[in-house]
Design a protein around this motif. Structure first.
Motif, PDB file in Angstrom:
ATOM      1  N   SER A 138     -30.871 -33.969  23.187  1.00  0.00           N
ATOM      2  CA  SER A 138     -32.164 -33.807  23.771  1.00  0.00           C
ATOM      3  C   SER A 138     -32.480 -32.857  24.734  1.00  0.00           C
ATOM      4  N   TYR A 139     -33.671 -32.027  24.619  1.00  0.00           N
ATOM      5  CA  TYR A 139     -33.748 -30.731  25.525  1.00  0.00           C
ATOM      6  C   TYR A 139     -35.083 -30.212  25.547  1.00  0.00           C
ATOM      7  N   LYS A 140     -35.400 -29.440  26.396  1.00  0.00           N
ATOM      8  CA  LYS A 140     -36.796 -28.512  26.314  1.00  0.00           C
ATOM      9  C   LYS A 140     -36.502 -27.206  25.882  1.00  0.00           C
ATOM     10  N   ARG A 141     -37.172 -26.965  24.695  1.00  0.00           N
ATOM     11  CA  ARG A 141     -36.913 -25.560  24.133  1.00  0.00           C
ATOM     12  C   ARG A 141     -37.206 -24.543  25.107  1.00  0.00           C
ATOM     13  N   THR A 142     -38.333 -24.624  25.775  1.00  0.00           N
ATOM     14  CA  THR A 142     -38.453 -23.543  26.395  1.00  0.00           C
ATOM     15  C   THR A 142     -37.423 -23.090  27.689  1.00  0.00           C
ATOM     16  N   GLU A 143     -36.783 -24.225  27.991  1.00  0.00           N
ATOM     17  CA  GLU A 143     -35.858 -24.108  29.120  1.00  0.00           C
ATOM     18  C   GLU A 143     -34.398 -23.938  28.830  1.00  0.00           C
ATOM     19  N   SER A 144     -34.160 -24.515  27.444  1.00  0.00           N
ATOM     20  CA  SER A 144     -32.547 -24.712  27.451  1.00  0.00           C
ATOM     21  C   SER A 144     -32.273 -24.499  25.823  1.00  0.00           C
ATOM     22  N   ALA A 145     -33.130 -23.743  24.897  1.00  0.00           N
ATOM     23  CA  ALA A 145     -32.945 -23.760  23.476  1.00  0.00           C
ATOM     24  C   ALA A 145     -31.627 -22.834  23.195  1.00  0.00           C
ATOM     25  N   SER A 146     -31.305 -21.875  24.137  1.00  0.00           N
ATOM     26  CA  SER A 146     -29.996 -21.276  23.772  1.00  0.00           C
ATOM     27  C   SER A 146     -28.820 -22.215  24.158  1.00  0.00           C
ATOM     28  N   VAL A 147     -28.669 -22.854  25.072  1.00  0.00           N
ATOM     29  CA  VAL A 147     -27.615 -23.899  25.289  1.00  0.00           C
ATOM     30  C   VAL A 147     -27.768 -24.866  24.083  1.00  0.00           C
ATOM     31  N   ALA A 148     -28.593 -25.438  23.879  1.00  0.00           N
ATOM     32  CA  ALA A 148     -28.898 -26.681  22.699  1.00  0.00           C
ATOM     33  C   ALA A 148     -28.199 -26.005  21.324  1.00  0.00           C
ATOM     34  N   ILE A 149     -28.380 -24.696  21.231  1.00  0.00           N
ATOM     35  CA  ILE A 149     -27.838 -24.037  19.827  1.00  0.00           C
ATOM     36  C   ILE A 149     -26.290 -24.181  20.046  1.00  0.00           C
ATOM     37  N   GLN A 150     -26.096 -23.446  21.284  1.00  0.00           N
ATOM     38  CA  GLN A 150     -24.497 -23.476  21.622  1.00  0.00           C
ATOM     39  C   GLN A 150     -23.945 -24.819  21.568  1.00  0.00           C
ATOM     40  N   LEU A 151     -24.413 -25.672  21.806  1.00  0.00           N
ATOM     41  CA  LEU A 151     -23.899 -27.044  21.896  1.00  0.00           C
ATOM     42  C   LEU A 151     -23.732 -27.521  20.404  1.00  0.00           C
ATOM     43  N   TYR A 152     -24.970 -27.416  19.787  1.00  0.00           N
ATOM     44  CA  TYR A 152     -24.975 -27.650  18.200  1.00  0.00           C
ATOM     45  C   TYR A 152     -23.714 -27.005  17.522  1.00  0.00           C
ATOM     46  N   GLU A 153     -23.430 -25.788  17.727  1.00  0.00           N
ATOM     47  CA  GLU A 153     -22.426 -24.974  16.729  1.00  0.00           C
ATOM     48  C   GLU A 153     -20.896 -25.692  17.485  1.00  0.00           C
ATOM     49  N   ALA A 154     -20.927 -25.888  18.716  1.00  0.00           N
ATOM     50  CA  ALA A 154     -19.632 -26.381  19.249  1.00  0.00           C
ATOM     51  C   ALA A 154     -19.379 -27.668  18.697  1.00  0.00           C
ATOM     52  N   LEU A 155     -20.215 -28.566  18.827  1.00  0.00           N
ATOM     53  CA  LEU A 155     -19.910 -29.909  18.277  1.00  0.00           C
ATOM     54  C   LEU A 155     -19.770 -29.949  16.760  1.00  0.00           C
ATOM     55  N   GLU A 156     -20.491 -29.014  15.964  1.00  0.00           N
ATOM     56  CA  GLU A 156     -20.181 -29.129  14.627  1.00  0.00           C
ATOM     57  C   GLU A 156     -18.830 -28.563  14.110  1.00  0.00           C
ATOM     58  N   ARG A 157     -18.451 -27.494  14.788  1.00  0.00           N
ATOM     59  CA  ARG A 157     -16.955 -26.980  14.877  1.00  0.00           C
ATOM     60  C   ARG A 157     -15.938 -28.129  14.907  1.00  0.00           C
ATOM     61  N   ASN A 158     -16.367 -29.160  15.783  1.00  0.00           N
ATOM     62  CA  ASN A 158     -15.313 -30.223  16.167  1.00  0.00           C
ATOM     63  C   ASN A 158     -15.831 -31.627  15.409  1.00  0.00           C
ATOM     64  N   ASN A 159     -16.414 -31.220  14.090  1.00  0.00           N
ATOM     65  CA  ASN A 159     -16.640 -32.332  13.197  1.00  0.00           C
ATOM     66  C   ASN A 159     -17.690 -33.385  13.477  1.00  0.00           C
ATOM     67  N   PHE A 160     -18.522 -33.132  14.395  1.00  0.00           N
ATOM     68  CA  PHE A 160     -19.840 -33.907  14.421  1.00  0.00           C
ATOM     69  C   PHE A 160     -20.601 -33.657  14.012  1.00  0.00           C
ATOM     70  N   ASP A 161     -21.515 -34.588  13.495  1.00  0.00           N
ATOM     71  CA  ASP A 161     -22.822 -34.404  12.854  1.00  0.00           C
ATOM     72  C   ASP A 161     -23.795 -34.448  13.961  1.00  0.00           C
ATOM     73  N   VAL A 162     -24.453 -33.125  14.093  1.00  0.00           N
ATOM     74  CA  VAL A 162     -25.384 -33.112  15.281  1.00  0.00           C
ATOM     75  C   VAL A 162     -26.714 -33.053  14.819  1.00  0.00           C
ATOM     76  N   PHE A 163     -27.729 -33.691  15.503  1.00  0.00           N
ATOM     77  CA  PHE A 163     -29.080 -33.564  15.495  1.00  0.00           C
ATOM     78  C   PHE A 163     -29.585 -32.702  16.534  1.00  0.00           C
ATOM     79  N   LEU A 164     -30.492 -31.687  15.894  1.00  0.00           N
ATOM     80  CA  LEU A 164     -30.838 -30.795  16.955  1.00  0.00           C
ATOM     81  C   LEU A 164     -32.308 -30.544  16.141  1.00  0.00           C
ATOM     82  N   ASP A 165     -33.379 -30.771  16.693  1.00  0.00           N
ATOM     83  CA  ASP A 165     -34.820 -30.726  15.858  1.00  0.00           C
ATOM     84  C   ASP A 165     -35.091 -29.577  15.204  1.00  0.00           C
ATOM     85  N   THR A 166     -34.365 -28.059  15.703  1.00  0.00           N
ATOM     86  CA  THR A 166     -34.678 -26.930  15.079  1.00  0.00           C
ATOM     87  C   THR A 166     -33.976 -26.745  13.792  1.00  0.00           C
TER      88      THR A 166
END
Length: 390
Positions: A138-166
């Motif tokens: 959960s995040y605000k795109r205009t303030e933390s989109a790059s961090v949200a994508i970074q977390l998405y990729e890191a959690l996916e690498r660790n076998n999590f199924d990650v929901f990110l709206d984009t």
């Protein structure tokens, strides 16, 4: 139940294996399970206590010198089809630190953050922790989109199924409806609390829905910003500029967290899962039990965290709390409980679940499954009505 869950530790044992066992029982306590339902088995009690027909998970702790122990036990476990997790310590040295007989097993490279992952894999193997590993960012795109994508990729690498709206909603799907649906089925929410996060209506709504669903939140608060109070399970973390690469935290398009911080975050997500599962199970158990008592039902909460209702002729109905969105696999696994309970006849088995914000098309699918499967589902909103007429 007449069996015990068997946690088997073999290989080079010592401080690490002892720490894993301690953490395992800490998580068992968080799940509010009976410690006596588990037995730890090693080389000393294997011949006396190991039972082939009982649920087992084995951890083989490798050796950096190639001094491999307990290969006779490994051979027995492989023949029995027991899951074995090889743990090794040096990148790209799996083959030298794990015996050849386990070379086809999927191993885990250990570091200081991996004990919780080992424990969660054991709990998943025992079907005590959901094998689905779903995280909602959960995040605000205009303030933390790059961090949200970074977390998405890191959690996916660790076998999590990650929901990110984009990244997670297909074209043509109703956006907000699918977002609530996916949140309902997640284990943990990672909330990026940036300065203008709560100025967004939808961000506020996500917090409110998480609270209503008893979903645990890991809240990361941006530097120079305040922590938001939460009414449910929450791990707060105040960020400093040093947690960001080059100290840059205020650029929504380029800011990134440091790799060491990301590793720690993944560990926190792993840690939250059991705690959150127990909280959501409690909510379902409490609400169902209150309605059952209201209608004069003779119910008991069993140590394995399901509810039984006493019927005539020594029969019982069983009600199993199902966290998230029930799947047909949940129904099939629940049928196994019928086989495990030997002391009385089972009249019927039911999954109870919270239907709030689950999409209508899936609720209709579950209703359709009720016509064909032995295990039936009961919506939270129907607890009172169902117990009144059944």
């Amino acid at each position: 139940m007449k069996y015990k869950y068997q946690l088997i530790t073999i290989g080079t044992l010592g401080g690490l294996s002892e720490a894993v066992i301690d953490l395992f029982f800490e998580k068992v306590s968080e799940l509010k399970l009976n410690k006596d339902a588990f037995i730890v088995i090693d080389e000393h009690n294997f011949s006396n206590d190991y039972k082939r027909n009982q649920p087992s998970f084995a951890i083989y702790f490798g050796d950096t010198r190639g001094d491999f122990k307990h290969l006779d036990i490994v051979d027995t476990l492989l023949k029995d089809g027991t899951m074995i997790l090889p743990v090794y310590y040096t990148d790209k040295k799996f083959k030298s630190e794990i015996p050849k007989v386990l070379e086809n097993q999927n191993g885990l490279l250990h570091n200081s953050f991996k004990n919780i992952k080992i424990v969660n894999l054991a709990l998943e193997a025992f079907e005590l922790l959901r094998s689905s590993r779903k995280v909602f960012v959960s995040y605000k795109r205009t303030e933390s989109a790059s961090v949200a994508i970074q977390l998405y990729e890191a959690l996916e690498r660790n076998n999590f199924d990650v929901f990110l709206d984009t990244h997670s909603i297909k074209q043509g799907e109703p956006f907000q409806e699918e977002l609530w649906h996916r949140m309902t089925d997640c284990d943990v929410i990672v909330l990026l609390n940036t300065p203008k996060f709560l100025e967004s209506y939808w961000c506020k709504e996500e917090i409110a829905e998480a609270s209503a669903k008893q979903i645990g939140i890991i809240q990361f608060v941006w530097p120079n910003h305040k922590l938001e109070s939460m009414a449910h399970v929450c791990i707060p973390k105040q960020l400093n500029s040093s947690d960001f690469e080059n100290g840059v935290y205020d650029d929504g398009d380029t800011s990134k967290l440091t790799e060491s911080f990301i590793d720690n975050l993944v560990s926190n997500v792993e840690s939250m899962r059991a705690r959150n599962l127990a909280s959501r199970q409690d909510s379902l158990i409490t609400e169902f039990s209150n309605f059952a008592l209201k209608h004069g039902k003779k119910i008991n909460l069993q140590p394995e965290r399901f509810i039984t209702e006493e019927l005539a002729n020594n029969k019982r109905r069983i009600f199993i709390p199902s966290v998230g969105i029930p799947q047909s696999v949940n129904c099939n696994q629940s049928e196994e409980i019928i086989k495990e309970i030997k002391d009385y006849e089972v009249d019927s088995v039911h999954l109870i679940y919270d239907d709030l914000k689950i999409r209508d098309k899936w609720l209709n699918h579950l209703d359709w499954l009720n016509k064909y499967l032995k295990v039936q589902t009961i919506k939270k909103k129907n607890f009172d009505k169902w117990l009144k007429v059944n």
